[in-house]
Design a protein around this motif. Structure first.
Motif, PDB file in Angstrom:
ATOM      1  N   PRO A  33       0.825  -1.223   0.000  1.00  0.00           N
ATOM      2  CA  PRO A  33       0.000   0.000   0.000  1.00  0.00           C
ATOM      3  C   PRO A  33       0.855   1.268   0.000  1.00  0.00           C
ATOM      4  O   PRO A  33       0.551   2.231  -0.711  1.00  0.00           O
ATOM      5  CB  PRO A  33      -0.832  -0.123   1.281  1.00  0.00           C
ATOM      6  CG  PRO A  33      -0.853  -1.585   1.578  1.00  0.00           C
ATOM      7  CD  PRO A  33       0.490  -2.077   1.154  1.00  0.00           C
ATOM      8  N   LYS A  34       1.938   1.265   0.781  1.00  0.00           N
ATOM      9  CA  LYS A  34       2.818   2.428   0.852  1.00  0.00           C
ATOM     10  C   LYS A  34       3.550   2.626  -0.475  1.00  0.00           C
ATOM     11  O   LYS A  34       3.724   3.775  -0.931  1.00  0.00           O
ATOM     12  CB  LYS A  34       3.835   2.259   1.989  1.00  0.00           C
ATOM     13  CG  LYS A  34       4.732   3.485   2.206  1.00  0.00           C
ATOM     14  CD  LYS A  34       3.914   4.697   2.618  1.00  0.00           C
ATOM     15  CE  LYS A  34       4.802   5.910   2.855  1.00  0.00           C
ATOM     16  NZ  LYS A  34       4.020   7.113   3.200  1.00  0.00           N
ATOM     17  N   GLU A  37       1.162   4.155  -2.840  1.00  0.00           N
ATOM     18  CA  GLU A  37       0.936   5.560  -2.435  1.00  0.00           C
ATOM     19  C   GLU A  37       2.073   6.444  -2.943  1.00  0.00           C
ATOM     20  O   GLU A  37       1.843   7.547  -3.469  1.00  0.00           O
ATOM     21  CB  GLU A  37       0.837   5.635  -0.912  1.00  0.00           C
ATOM     22  CG  GLU A  37       0.642   7.033  -0.366  1.00  0.00           C
ATOM     23  CD  GLU A  37       0.765   7.092   1.151  1.00  0.00           C
ATOM     24  OE1 GLU A  37       1.288   8.106   1.666  1.00  0.00           O
ATOM     25  OE2 GLU A  37       0.352   6.123   1.825  1.00  0.00           O
ATOM     26  N   GLN A  40       1.756   6.949  -6.705  1.00  0.00           N
ATOM     27  CA  GLN A  40       0.756   7.958  -7.044  1.00  0.00           C
ATOM     28  C   GLN A  40       1.276   9.366  -6.763  1.00  0.00           C
ATOM     29  O   GLN A  40       1.097  10.292  -7.559  1.00  0.00           O
ATOM     30  CB  GLN A  40      -0.532   7.706  -6.235  1.00  0.00           C
ATOM     31  CG  GLN A  40      -1.667   8.666  -6.534  1.00  0.00           C
ATOM     32  CD  GLN A  40      -2.111   8.635  -7.983  1.00  0.00           C
ATOM     33  OE1 GLN A  40      -2.082   7.585  -8.633  1.00  0.00           O
ATOM     34  NE2 GLN A  40      -2.494   9.781  -8.517  1.00  0.00           N
ATOM     35  N   GLN A  41       1.959   9.527  -5.633  1.00  0.00           N
ATOM     36  CA  GLN A  41       2.522  10.823  -5.272  1.00  0.00           C
ATOM     37  C   GLN A  41       3.600  11.255  -6.267  1.00  0.00           C
ATOM     38  O   GLN A  41       3.714  12.439  -6.619  1.00  0.00           O
ATOM     39  CB  GLN A  41       3.122  10.770  -3.861  1.00  0.00           C
ATOM     40  CG  GLN A  41       3.632  12.108  -3.326  1.00  0.00           C
ATOM     41  CD  GLN A  41       2.518  13.133  -3.185  1.00  0.00           C
ATOM     42  OE1 GLN A  41       1.462  12.833  -2.629  1.00  0.00           O
ATOM     43  NE2 GLN A  41       2.740  14.352  -3.662  1.00  0.00           N
TER      44      GLN A  41
END
Length: 224
Positions: A33-34, A37, A40-41
């Motif tokens: 998940p990280k 994330e 996406q960032q």
């Protein structure tokens, strides 16, 4: 993994190298998940992901057996014009192979082989020597499958020697010597009807566990 909220305060200017390092850290610690994330960032910051980024993400998926997400990332990078490299293919092939999706793993291997990302040609140039010592288990099995199917279209002229890289002078746990013979014995000959029993392909170790031998007569018997 450092949080993006403190980067400005710390004077950190994010770039592809920083993001790739952070995503690779997530890959090593299985924090998918990280990793997603951060991915996406990275896009929101206007930084274009590269093959290293996608390989790290796919590797994270491989460790957590997220097959659909790994395939989505692979197709996404191709749509965006990012060329998968040998690492990308190797990780994805292993993921598919170890989860029983052999046909898909082989299709990917053949694509990478045609792109010359993988080569099992021995440095001596002798075609009967198949050098697999740098291959992962999934890639090695797909490489041998590919070679055997090449031989099915023409008569085998010599015995095959598979160099698996775990001979007298090797250290560390052996993988290919344990997995490859078992895989080869389950293979169906290319021209053999799928549901009819067939004699397994006979393989044996040579003078050490660093080389596997498939004798010419065993090949011809198996190929029919």
């Amino acid at each position: 993994v450092s949080t993006q909220s403190t980067w400005g305060e710390d004077g950190i200017v994010p770039d592809a190298i920083l993001y790739n390092a952070l995503i690779s850290t997530c890959e090593k610690t299985r924090q998918i998940p990280k990793a997603l994330e951060l991915f996406q960032q990275m896009r929101e910051d206007g930084i274009k992901p590269d093959a290293i980024t996608h390989s790290a993400l796919i590797s994270t998926c491989e460790k957590t057996r997220q097959i659909p997400k790994a395939l989505e990332l692979y197709h996404q990078m191709r749509v965006e014009g990012i060329k998968p490299d040998a690492i990308t293919y190797s990780v994805l092939i292993d993921l598919l192979f170890h989860n029983g999706r052999l046909k898909e793993a082989i299709a990917l291997y053949r694509n990478a082989h045609q792109l010359k990302l993988f080569s099992y040609q021995h440095r001596s140039g002798q075609p009967h020597l198949i050098d697999l010592h740098s291959f992962s288990v999934g890639c090695a099995c797909c490489a041998v499958w590919n070679k055997l199917h090449e031989l099915s279209s023409r008569r085998a002229r010599r015995s095959l020697i598979l160099i698996v890289g775990r001979g007298r002078h090797s250290r560390g746990p052996a993988k290919l010597p344990n997995h490859l013979p078992a895989f080869l014995r389950t293979l169906q000959p290319p021209s053999h009807p799928a549901r009819i029993p067939h004699a397994p392909l006979r393989v044996r170790f040579m003078h050490n566990r660093g080389r596997l031998l498939i004798k010419k007569h065993a090949l011809l018997e198996w190929l029919g």
